[in-house]
Design a protein around this motif. Sequence first.
Motif, mmCIF file in Angstrom:
data_model
loop_
_atom_site.group_PDB
_atom_site.id
_atom_site.type_symbol
_atom_site.label_atom_id
_atom_site.label_comp_id
_atom_site.label_asym_id
_atom_site.label_seq_id
_atom_site.Cartn_x
_atom_site.Cartn_y
_atom_site.Cartn_z
ATOM 1 N N HIS A 140 0.830 -1.209 0.000
ATOM 2 C CA HIS A 140 0.000 0.000 0.000
ATOM 3 C C HIS A 140 0.863 1.257 0.000
ATOM 4 O O HIS A 140 0.534 2.247 -0.649
ATOM 5 C CB HIS A 140 -0.942 0.001 1.203
ATOM 6 N N ILE A 151 1.984 1.821 -3.503
ATOM 7 C CA ILE A 151 0.893 2.313 -4.353
ATOM 8 C C ILE A 151 0.641 3.800 -4.108
ATOM 9 O O ILE A 151 0.281 4.531 -5.030
ATOM 10 C CB ILE A 151 -0.379 1.473 -4.104
ATOM 11 N N ALA A 152 0.846 4.228 -2.861
ATOM 12 C CA ALA A 152 0.528 5.617 -2.492
ATOM 13 C C ALA A 152 1.611 6.603 -2.906
ATOM 14 O O ALA A 152 1.489 7.795 -2.660
ATOM 15 C CB ALA A 152 0.278 5.705 -0.989
ATOM 16 N N GLN A 153 2.674 6.137 -3.553
ATOM 17 C CA GLN A 153 3.704 7.071 -4.033
ATOM 18 C C GLN A 153 3.133 7.994 -5.108
ATOM 19 O O GLN A 153 2.216 7.613 -5.833
ATOM 20 C CB GLN A 153 4.883 6.291 -4.628
ATOM 21 N N ASN A 168 -0.008 3.630 -10.384
ATOM 22 C CA ASN A 168 0.027 3.327 -8.944
ATOM 23 C C ASN A 168 -0.056 1.829 -8.680
ATOM 24 O O ASN A 168 0.639 1.303 -7.810
ATOM 25 C CB ASN A 168 -1.085 4.076 -8.216
ATOM 26 N N LEU A 169 -0.907 1.141 -9.440
ATOM 27 C CA LEU A 169 -0.971 -0.315 -9.263
ATOM 28 C C LEU A 169 0.340 -0.969 -9.679
ATOM 29 O O LEU A 169 0.771 -1.951 -9.071
ATOM 30 C CB LEU A 169 -2.124 -0.910 -10.074
#
Lengths: 364, 364
Positions: free
Chosen positions: B32, B35-37, B256-257
Amino acid sequence: MSFMVSQPLFASAAGEPILLMPGPVPIPAFIHAAIAQPVIPHRTAAFRTFYRQLLDDLRYFFQAENAHVCTMTGSGTYGMAVAIRSLFSDNDQIVVVTNGKFSERWAGYARSCGMSVAEVAKPWGEVPTAAEIAAAVAATPNVKGVIITHCETSTGALADLEEIAFAVRRVAPDVVLLVDAMTTVGAIPFYFDAWGIDCAITAQKTLMCPSGVVEFALSDRAFARLQPTHEGDFTNLFIYAIKAETANYPFTAPVNLLYGVAAGAAYLRKQSLPVIWNEVHAAAAQFRATCQQRGYTHFPQQFSDSLSVVFPPANVSADTLRGTWEAEHGIIVSGGQEEIAGRVLRVAHFGVAAHNMARLCAVM
Amino acid sequence: MSFMVSQPLFASAAGEPILLMPGPVPIPAFIHAAIAQPVIPHRTAAFRTFYRQLLDDLRYFFQAENAHVCTMTGSGTYGMAVAIRSLFSDNDQIVVVTNGKFSERWAGYARSCGMSVAEVAKPWGEVPTAAEIAAAVAATPNVKGVIITHCETSTGALADLEEIAFAVRRVAPDVVLLVDAMTTVGAIPFYFDAWGIDCAITAQKTLMCPSGVVEFALSDRAFARLQPTHEGDFTNLFIYAIKAETANYPFTAPVNLLYGVAAGAAYLRKQSLPVIWNEVHAAAAQFRATCQQRGYTHFPQQFSDSLSVVFPPANVSADTLRGTWEAEHGIIVSGGQEEIAGRVLRVAHFGVAAHNMARLCAVM
């Protein structure tokens, strides 16, 4: 399914680039927090409760109280292609308005699916009038559908969708009106029911989400056109739409990404669309005022509050400007594509970008 | 592109359900965080640098040093369907091994695409021998492809892919061997190059990611079969594979994925696959020992370390057990589908689940 909203909503971390592109879009922390929630299995009552609320929020988002709404894993291009394959058949006569990279893609894709495409073609940056489109529809025997790109993301040209929909419906009452709303719904006024749209499609942009989910609103007319094929046919909108009627998803649902979409849609609903539209309008107005002061000129004649495509001042290279803004200020805007490559700057005014317009205007 | 790895890697938050299903899978915090980058635009050198590293890590993941690898937005089902459409043509003769819900889906989908399908059909829970499959291939004139589901996620039955690939290649040297590796690669030994696989497909499961991205490895033989169609044809693997050769992505990339997939693949590489395989094996062995003690019996004869499908002890209802485990212990396992609905429990041993097997064994 709840999600945290951290304050400030749209703050960038220090040193993080300021993305003002029409895509990919920056993602606020509250969306990432929503995505990071524990996954729930998608064949459960808990998922259906969550998905039902999401679909309801999407009905508000599209202003489509009477519509069938659904989502699917994919990009916006994927969504348009699925809709074209699902709503129309081989050899169907359809009219496609083409005036830029994306609308030309829809025409080409429809042709590659075996449909007979009559184009209402305009040079990049222009839009046809409602009368021109209605005339083309009236001149196409047995016309089954019309495909319109509301705002051409490659040029920023905005079609007057309300007038077009009204004019088309007068000459072809049963035609299916398919709309690429990717840079309009959720950014500028969009009224699915009131305008009589049959299928509207958007993806992640105005919902401030990562790419990966596409959203559809369908009228009863469009819904009735859908036909079952094979249960594994992921290119058939029918499967997604019929399952969504009971808040189900046909394949493995992109649960975490749907959390993000839900957080975005709930945020827009809580703020209310008019508040969001006003924010986008204010950002666009600020950008335009700066353009006028500094000698930037708009490429399209009919432009959108959601997205500006502008020529730089005389003797200034668009690509040099982009490079300087990125290197010196961490501000990233898009350049032009294909026939306007290197000549324009493309700047989004929706989502997180609406809150960062002053930073761009300060360096223009 | 770096990502944080927080310790402990696989801790669940208090009160969070313990998912031991083969899908959806729980997602560790470090995924997670990845992904949040901040999103990077996908038409930049920065994206290509990131994507090139990801593809290289996927080559390790598949043990496919010589392969063409690529990713696309979508579910595993989507990936299999895209591969079937892209590698084979209408009227092609193909052999499909069917022994459960997913393998039957691939056969049905190939038929719906107009291919001529010879099934090597086995009852659910069984697998054909390499000799049986090779005989079916030899008996199919002008055979173009063979589709095998390595581990049938609906039954837990594991095919001996190495032997099958060898036997098939002997009778049909040029056949394209397409493998659903969704619950095997990244969990149990899988050697794409050494076994001579032509196309292997997985999605999010063993990479511990949210659903939304599917990954492909392609041999030169499979790569050569791909043909360009329309630039907007998202159902054509060609576009994704050819772009990946220069570390590009054809449509809006699910950036992001992909960060999540990159974090998962980099984690597996850093740990090394044998270490991961041993973890999964240890979890499966612990579960099997408990099964033997408590009177649970395996449904398939040839089972996988990645996934167990078991009957509960006599006179105990599988669905009652699942309900009790969830209500009293927050432990969620899957039930059976279709012909084994209500009769079995399906338990994953890979990813986060490998670290939570003791919690299940304590309540069995």
